[in-house]
Design a protein around this motif. Sequence first.
Motif, mmCIF file in Angstrom:
data_model
loop_
_atom_site.group_PDB
_atom_site.id
_atom_site.type_symbol
_atom_site.label_atom_id
_atom_site.label_comp_id
_atom_site.label_asym_id
_atom_site.label_seq_id
_atom_site.Cartn_x
_atom_site.Cartn_y
_atom_site.Cartn_z
ATOM 1 N N LEU A 92 3.925 39.956 31.631
ATOM 2 C CA LEU A 92 2.969 38.935 31.203
ATOM 3 C C LEU A 92 3.152 38.605 29.727
ATOM 4 O O LEU A 92 3.650 39.422 28.956
ATOM 5 C CB LEU A 92 1.530 39.420 31.410
ATOM 6 C CG LEU A 92 1.115 39.788 32.833
ATOM 7 C CD1 LEU A 92 -0.295 40.351 32.831
ATOM 8 C CD2 LEU A 92 1.212 38.592 33.751
ATOM 9 N N PHE A 93 2.710 37.409 29.338
ATOM 10 C CA PHE A 93 2.653 37.062 27.925
ATOM 11 C C PHE A 93 1.370 36.289 27.663
ATOM 12 O O PHE A 93 0.801 35.662 28.557
ATOM 13 C CB PHE A 93 3.876 36.262 27.475
ATOM 14 C CG PHE A 93 4.036 34.927 28.152
ATOM 15 C CD1 PHE A 93 3.516 33.771 27.588
ATOM 16 C CD2 PHE A 93 4.723 34.826 29.346
ATOM 17 C CE1 PHE A 93 3.683 32.548 28.201
ATOM 18 C CE2 PHE A 93 4.897 33.603 29.973
ATOM 19 C CZ PHE A 93 4.368 32.459 29.397
ATOM 20 N N TYR A 125 -5.211 33.184 27.194
ATOM 21 C CA TYR A 125 -4.758 33.206 28.579
ATOM 22 C C TYR A 125 -3.521 34.082 28.661
ATOM 23 O O TYR A 125 -2.777 34.219 27.693
ATOM 24 C CB TYR A 125 -4.377 31.800 29.060
ATOM 25 C CG TYR A 125 -5.488 30.786 28.933
ATOM 26 C CD1 TYR A 125 -6.330 30.529 30.003
ATOM 27 C CD2 TYR A 125 -5.697 30.096 27.742
ATOM 28 C CE1 TYR A 125 -7.354 29.595 29.893
ATOM 29 C CE2 TYR A 125 -6.718 29.165 27.626
ATOM 30 C CZ TYR A 125 -7.541 28.921 28.695
ATOM 31 O OH TYR A 125 -8.549 28.005 28.586
ATOM 32 N N PHE A 126 -3.283 34.651 29.843
ATOM 33 C CA PHE A 126 -2.047 35.377 30.108
ATOM 34 C C PHE A 126 -1.318 34.698 31.246
ATOM 35 O O PHE A 126 -1.929 34.284 32.237
ATOM 36 C CB PHE A 126 -2.327 36.837 30.480
ATOM 37 C CG PHE A 126 -2.682 37.690 29.296
ATOM 38 C CD1 PHE A 126 -1.705 38.364 28.585
ATOM 39 C CD2 PHE A 126 -3.999 37.808 28.892
ATOM 40 C CE1 PHE A 126 -2.034 39.145 27.498
ATOM 41 C CE2 PHE A 126 -4.337 38.586 27.807
ATOM 42 C CZ PHE A 126 -3.352 39.250 27.107
ATOM 43 N N ILE A 164 -4.440 35.356 34.006
ATOM 44 C CA ILE A 164 -5.696 35.828 33.415
ATOM 45 C C ILE A 164 -6.230 34.730 32.503
ATOM 46 O O ILE A 164 -5.533 34.252 31.617
ATOM 47 C CB ILE A 164 -5.508 37.131 32.607
ATOM 48 C CG1 ILE A 164 -4.961 38.242 33.495
ATOM 49 C CG2 ILE A 164 -6.825 37.558 31.961
ATOM 50 C CD1 ILE A 164 -4.604 39.510 32.740
ATOM 51 N N ASP A 165 -7.484 34.346 32.726
ATOM 52 C CA ASP A 165 -8.161 33.324 31.939
ATOM 53 C C ASP A 165 -9.309 33.986 31.185
ATOM 54 O O ASP A 165 -10.290 34.415 31.790
ATOM 55 C CB ASP A 165 -8.690 32.227 32.866
ATOM 56 C CG ASP A 165 -9.474 31.142 32.155
ATOM 57 O OD1 ASP A 165 -9.797 31.283 30.966
ATOM 58 O OD2 ASP A 165 -9.785 30.138 32.819
ATOM 59 N N LEU A 166 -9.174 34.102 29.868
ATOM 60 C CA LEU A 166 -10.226 34.710 29.048
ATOM 61 C C LEU A 166 -10.960 33.664 28.207
ATOM 62 O O LEU A 166 -11.519 33.971 27.165
ATOM 63 C CB LEU A 166 -9.625 35.793 28.139
ATOM 64 C CG LEU A 166 -8.996 36.975 28.869
ATOM 65 C CD1 LEU A 166 -8.325 37.919 27.891
ATOM 66 C CD2 LEU A 166 -10.039 37.718 29.692
ATOM 67 N N SER A 167 -10.989 32.416 28.692
ATOM 68 C CA SER A 167 -11.590 31.338 27.914
ATOM 69 C C SER A 167 -13.105 31.478 27.772
ATOM 70 O O SER A 167 -13.706 30.801 26.947
ATOM 71 C CB SER A 167 -11.239 29.980 28.517
ATOM 72 O OG SER A 167 -11.747 29.859 29.829
ATOM 73 N N ILE A 225 -12.300 44.788 23.802
ATOM 74 C CA ILE A 225 -12.312 45.069 25.234
ATOM 75 C C ILE A 225 -10.915 45.497 25.666
ATOM 76 O O ILE A 225 -9.924 45.116 25.052
ATOM 77 C CB ILE A 225 -12.796 43.869 26.072
ATOM 78 C CG1 ILE A 225 -11.864 42.659 25.918
ATOM 79 C CG2 ILE A 225 -14.237 43.509 25.734
ATOM 80 C CD1 ILE A 225 -12.171 41.521 26.895
ATOM 81 N N THR A 226 -10.869 46.277 26.703
ATOM 82 C CA THR A 226 -9.612 46.659 27.334
ATOM 83 C C THR A 226 -9.619 46.066 28.728
ATOM 84 O O THR A 226 -10.587 46.237 29.473
ATOM 85 C CB THR A 226 -9.474 48.195 27.417
ATOM 86 O OG1 THR A 226 -9.585 48.747 26.100
ATOM 87 C CG2 THR A 226 -8.145 48.594 28.024
ATOM 88 N N ILE A 227 -8.552 45.320 29.063
ATOM 89 C CA ILE A 227 -8.436 44.718 30.393
ATOM 90 C C ILE A 227 -7.210 45.266 31.108
ATOM 91 O O ILE A 227 -6.297 45.794 30.483
ATOM 92 C CB ILE A 227 -8.352 43.177 30.321
ATOM 93 C CG1 ILE A 227 -7.096 42.720 29.563
ATOM 94 C CG2 ILE A 227 -9.621 42.594 29.706
ATOM 95 C CD1 ILE A 227 -6.816 41.226 29.674
ATOM 96 N N ASP A 228 -7.229 45.116 32.437
ATOM 97 C CA ASP A 228 -6.037 45.448 33.217
ATOM 98 C C ASP A 228 -5.270 44.160 33.502
ATOM 99 O O ASP A 228 -5.657 43.078 33.044
ATOM 100 C CB ASP A 228 -6.405 46.201 34.505
ATOM 101 C CG ASP A 228 -7.245 45.396 35.480
ATOM 102 O OD1 ASP A 228 -7.334 44.150 35.349
ATOM 103 O OD2 ASP A 228 -7.826 46.008 36.388
ATOM 104 N N LYS A 229 -4.184 44.249 34.259
ATOM 105 C CA LYS A 229 -3.311 43.092 34.499
ATOM 106 C C LYS A 229 -3.933 42.040 35.417
ATOM 107 O O LYS A 229 -3.379 40.966 35.580
ATOM 108 C CB LYS A 229 -1.965 43.546 35.059
ATOM 109 C CG LYS A 229 -1.112 44.252 34.017
ATOM 110 C CD LYS A 229 0.200 44.731 34.566
ATOM 111 C CE LYS A 229 1.026 43.595 35.087
ATOM 112 N NZ LYS A 229 2.371 44.008 35.494
ATOM 113 N N GLU A 230 -5.097 42.320 35.975
ATOM 114 C CA GLU A 230 -5.828 41.338 36.767
ATOM 115 C C GLU A 230 -6.951 40.697 35.953
ATOM 116 O O GLU A 230 -7.668 39.831 36.448
ATOM 117 C CB GLU A 230 -6.407 41.983 38.035
ATOM 118 C CG GLU A 230 -5.368 42.248 39.113
ATOM 119 C CD GLU A 230 -4.500 43.466 38.784
ATOM 120 O OE1 GLU A 230 -5.061 44.499 38.358
ATOM 121 O OE2 GLU A 230 -3.271 43.381 38.944
#
Length: 98
Positions: free
Chosen positions: A25-26, A39-40, A49-52, A82-87
């Motif tokens: 991912l990037f 976004y990733f 991944i949408d972190l908007s 925050i810590t997120i996973d790949k989803e």
Amino acid sequence: MTLGTISVYHDYEQAIMKGNISNGLFSVSFDVSNYPALYFYDLNGNMVIDLSEYKTGWQWPFFSNGECEIEIINNNDTEYIITIDKEGNVLDSVKKSD
């Protein structure tokens, strides 16, 4: 970790990612509603991944061992890491010290 350049488009805006591709991912930041949104994307250019929903500022975090730490600001202008996973699931949230 791979270094490279990838162009992606989001709502007719182009972003050029120069930096880390990690765990497949990037990250890309776009200006959304007067603040940068994060976004990733995967290596095929698909947004995964949408972190908007978070105010993230201009940052380009990366994944390590399937997790990624991101600095955010909530609606009350409180800063968190925050810590997120790949989803995109939030695994942990820690308020930053004042």
